[in-house]
Design a protein around this motif. Structure first.
Motif, short mmCIF file in Angstrom:
data_model
loop_
_atom_site.label_atom_id
_atom_site.label_comp_id
_atom_site.label_asym_id
_atom_site.label_seq_id
_atom_site.Cartn_x
_atom_site.Cartn_y
_atom_site.Cartn_z
N GLU A 1 -64.49 -6.80 1.73
CA GLU A 1 -65.48 -7.84 1.42
C GLU A 1 -66.56 -7.26 0.52
OE1 GLU A 1 -67.14 -9.16 5.16
OE2 GLU A 1 -67.76 -7.14 5.72
N SER A 2 -67.21 -8.13 -0.23
CA SER A 2 -68.27 -7.67 -1.15
C SER A 2 -69.48 -8.59 -1.01
CB SER A 2 -67.79 -7.71 -2.60
OG SER A 2 -66.62 -6.98 -2.74
N VAL B 1 -67.01 -8.34 -12.24
CA VAL B 1 -66.13 -9.32 -11.61
C VAL B 1 -65.92 -8.82 -10.17
CG1 VAL B 1 -63.90 -10.48 -11.69
CG2 VAL B 1 -65.03 -9.79 -13.82
N VAL B 2 -66.47 -9.57 -9.23
CA VAL B 2 -66.50 -9.10 -7.84
C VAL B 2 -65.49 -9.90 -7.03
CG1 VAL B 2 -67.98 -8.73 -5.83
CG2 VAL B 2 -68.98 -8.64 -8.13
N SER B 3 -64.58 -9.19 -6.38
CA SER B 3 -63.68 -9.86 -5.44
C SER B 3 -63.83 -9.17 -4.09
CB SER B 3 -62.23 -9.82 -5.96
OG SER B 3 -61.91 -8.50 -6.31
N ALA B 4 -63.01 -9.56 -3.10
CA ALA B 4 -63.19 -9.02 -1.74
C ALA B 4 -62.97 -7.51 -1.73
CB ALA B 4 -62.22 -9.72 -0.80
N GLY B 5 -64.05 -6.74 -1.59
CA GLY B 5 -63.96 -5.28 -1.50
C GLY B 5 -63.69 -4.59 -2.81
N LYS B 6 -63.66 -5.33 -3.91
CA LYS B 6 -63.35 -4.70 -5.22
C LYS B 6 -64.33 -5.19 -6.29
CE LYS B 6 -58.39 -4.54 -4.80
NZ LYS B 6 -57.80 -5.85 -4.77
#
Ligand code: F6R
Length: 606
Positions: free
Chosen positions: A185-186, A212-217
């Protein structure tokens, strides 16, 4: 000021967004809102408190991706429509934005010509329509944001969500954003303190970066094209959430925290036997300190007042020219920057846009700036690279109190350090260090018995105007007292160097006008006594802040005494009754003392 919180992961976003907003509340705001992706984008926004927004969506909006915002109005009034998030006409893009889009007025009619229907008066709304326009043309989400940002001028810290995409795109130019990376998660926030309960792994976006933010990345890009480096930082200090403890308000709590906060600030930095101080973070050797031709301090509001005390201390102890500048004016006046001069940028939050711009202007012109900052890892601290943390701990009340004492102490310690490298004798240094180390206990003693503050409150609470006077180091203290009373109790106040009063403001005095005079036992006291008499002759009511046992008390209608110290350190004590005066007057007048109207804790627009 405006705050941003975003989440992408496996948990329900709404409760996390509401908690994030609650943690950002202390910055000051007038409306708030959330956008959550639940198949489509759903938006809820409202003027008033975050708790009012929460009661509007009692069961939350389902979905694992969302962005949220607290707004402090700049362009457009305080209305539900002007609150963020803003959504595109096809409801496929939503945005939250901190900062100002300077060419919004030019872009708006062009977008309207293309058929866009604006729903708010804000500058931010142009961004969402520009992004949606480029999406319509077939660009990817990243490329749409990039293309939109190439069309605008101004400052931004922004988050964008897209229908059908499990990402949040963030970008920064002049307005802070931090991405917290958790397990699968982010989180995104405009203030690292909203993140520390979830993770200590963070990326501070730099100006010109897009993430570019995705879950945990996280994928880092540059606005100008290509990829950016991904620098993961460990968040150093978790202040946690300050709670009120036994106090009814944060302002009172923070006033009472001053003795301990000051101990934190001076601890390990004074060298008693050498009569010296060491602010290691400045990374300035004695040799370098000897060569500095000019010290220039910059800050806004309360921080400026600390700079004004600091500049007097530096000139006095080191015999080097020193000046204090209004940071919000600095860069607009095309300042001459001497690369050999030392610049100190002073800020509690470390996020003040005016101070940050001044820092950048100095650096652009080849100057070196050190920060004197409270919030660890804040933008100004990072922009300066080197400097002094003042260690006040979290300051939650909008009106700054304990940061003033610690900034002043840090600058006095610097003046001793530069003084000892130049003209200050060891004996004089020892005397100053001894007195400085005694101040925390003296503050405790004063706070245990603050004197007739309530009598002073009675004298000012219905006044049309209150005049604050002081000379030398007490002139900035007078300004600080006036600022405090104005901002929390909404009473018009004027602050003047005591002698300057007869060159104009004396015209305002009528029988009964309250005049607050700060007159410690220094070489200027007798001159100040004359100014008090000039006021008394016009019927003014004198509220006098003076040192214990001093016969100047006889000039007072209301006499408030503070412990005795050496003149240069007197602001650390004389400011406290003024803080208490402001606090108690605000309470008497039923004002929202921790959240005064229109004000923000972190002023992130110029
Ligand atoms: C006054 C006050 C403001 C701040 C000013 C600078 O009580 O809080 O005047 O001092 O906005 O803020 P910082 O120190 O965060 O740069």
């Amino acid at each position: 000021m405006c705050g941003i919180f975003g989440y992408v992961g496996n948990r329900q976003a709404t409760p996390l967004l509401m908690e994030g907003l609650r943690r950002l509340e202390y910055r000051g705001y007038d409306s708030s809102g959330v956008a959550v992706i639940n198949g489509q984008i759903e938006v809820a926004k409202k003027i008033g408190k975050v708790s009012e927004l929460a009661s509007m969506i009692p069961t939350g909006i389902e979905g694992n991706i969302g962005i949220s915002h607290t707004r402090w109005a700049t362009h457009g009034g305080v209305t539900d429509e002007n609150a963020h998030p803003h959504i595109s006409n096809q409801s496929n893009v939503a945005i939250v934005h901190n900062g100002i889009i300077e060419n919004a007025r030019q872009l708006r009619p062009r977008l309207e010509k293309q058929g866009v229907k604006f729903l708010s008066e804000t500058d931010s709304e142009v961004l969402v329509h520009l992004i949606a326009h480029y999406l319509d043309l077939g660009s990817t989400p990243l490329s749409s944001v990039r293309r939109a940002l190439h069309r605008v001028r101004g400052t931004w810290g922004l988050c964008v969500v897209f229908e059908g995409e499990d990402i949040i795109i963030c970008a920064r130019n002049g307005s802070p954003l931090v991405i917290g990376i958790g397990e699968g998660e982010s989180f995104i926030a405009s203030d690292q303190h909203a993140l520390t309960q979830y993770t200590d792994r963070a990326i501070f976006l730099e100006d010109g970066e897009i993430a570019v933010v995705s879950a945990g990345k996280v994928q880092m890009h540059l606005l100008s094209g290509g990829r950016a480096a991904q620098n993961i930082t460990t968040l150093e200090e978790d202040w946690g959430e300050a709670d009120l403890g036994e106090f009814p308000h944060f302002m009172l709590k923070e006033i009472h925290e001053q003795p301990e906060a000051l101990r934190q600030c001076i601890s390990g930095r004074t060298l008693s036997s050498e009569g010296n101080c060491k602010l290691g973070g400045l990374e300035l050797s004695s040799k370098e300190l000897q060569k500095i031709p000019h010290v220039r301090l910059l800050g806004c509001g309360t921080s400026l007042h600390a700079c004004q005390v600091g500049r007097l201390a530096i000139e006095k102890l080191a015999r080097v020219p020193a000046s204090a500048h209004v940071a919000s004016e600095f860069r607009h006046n095309d300042p001459i920057i001497d690369p050999k001069a030392l610049f100190l940028a002073v800020s509690q939050s470390g996020e003040t846009a005016d101070t940050l711009s001044a820092v950048k202007e100095i650096q652009l012109k080849g100057g070196k700036v050190r920060g004197v900052v409270n919030v660890v890892g804040s933008t100004i601290a990072r922009q300066c690279g080197r400097g002094v943390y003042i260690h006040s701990g979290p300051e939650q009340a909008v009106a700054s109190t304990k940061a003033f004492t610690n900034m002043t102490a840090a600058l006095v310690m610097f003046s001793i350090q530069i003084g000892r490298a130049r003209s200050l004798t060891r004996n004089r240094g020892r005397d100053l260090v001894k007195n400085l180390n005694a101040i925390p206990d003296q503050l405790e003693a004063y706070l245990a018995n603050p004197g007739p503050i309530m009598e002073a409150v009675k004298a000012v609470k219905e006044a049309k105007m209150v005049l604050f006077l002081g000379r030398g180091v007490s002139a900035p203290v007078a300004r600080e007292g006036a600022l405090k009373l104005m901002e929390v109790a909404y009473i018009p106040c004027l602050a003047y160097p005591a002698a300057e009063m007869k060159h104009g403001p004396i015209a305002l005095l009528e029988p009964g006008s309250p005049v607050v005079v700060i007159a410690p036992n220094d070489e200027l006291k007798e001159k100040t006594r004359s100014n008090i008499q000039e006021c008394r002759a016009r019927g003014a009511k004198i509220i006098l802040i003076h040192e214990e046992g001093d016969d100047i008390a006889e000039e007072a209608d209301i006499s408030i005494s503070v412990p005795i110290t050496t003149p240069l350190l007197s602001p650390l004590l004389t400011v406290v009754p003024l803080q208490l005066l402001a606090y108690n007057t605000a309470l008497e007048l039923d004002c929202d003392v921790d959240r005064p109207r229109n004000l923000a804790k972190s002023v992130t627009v110029e």
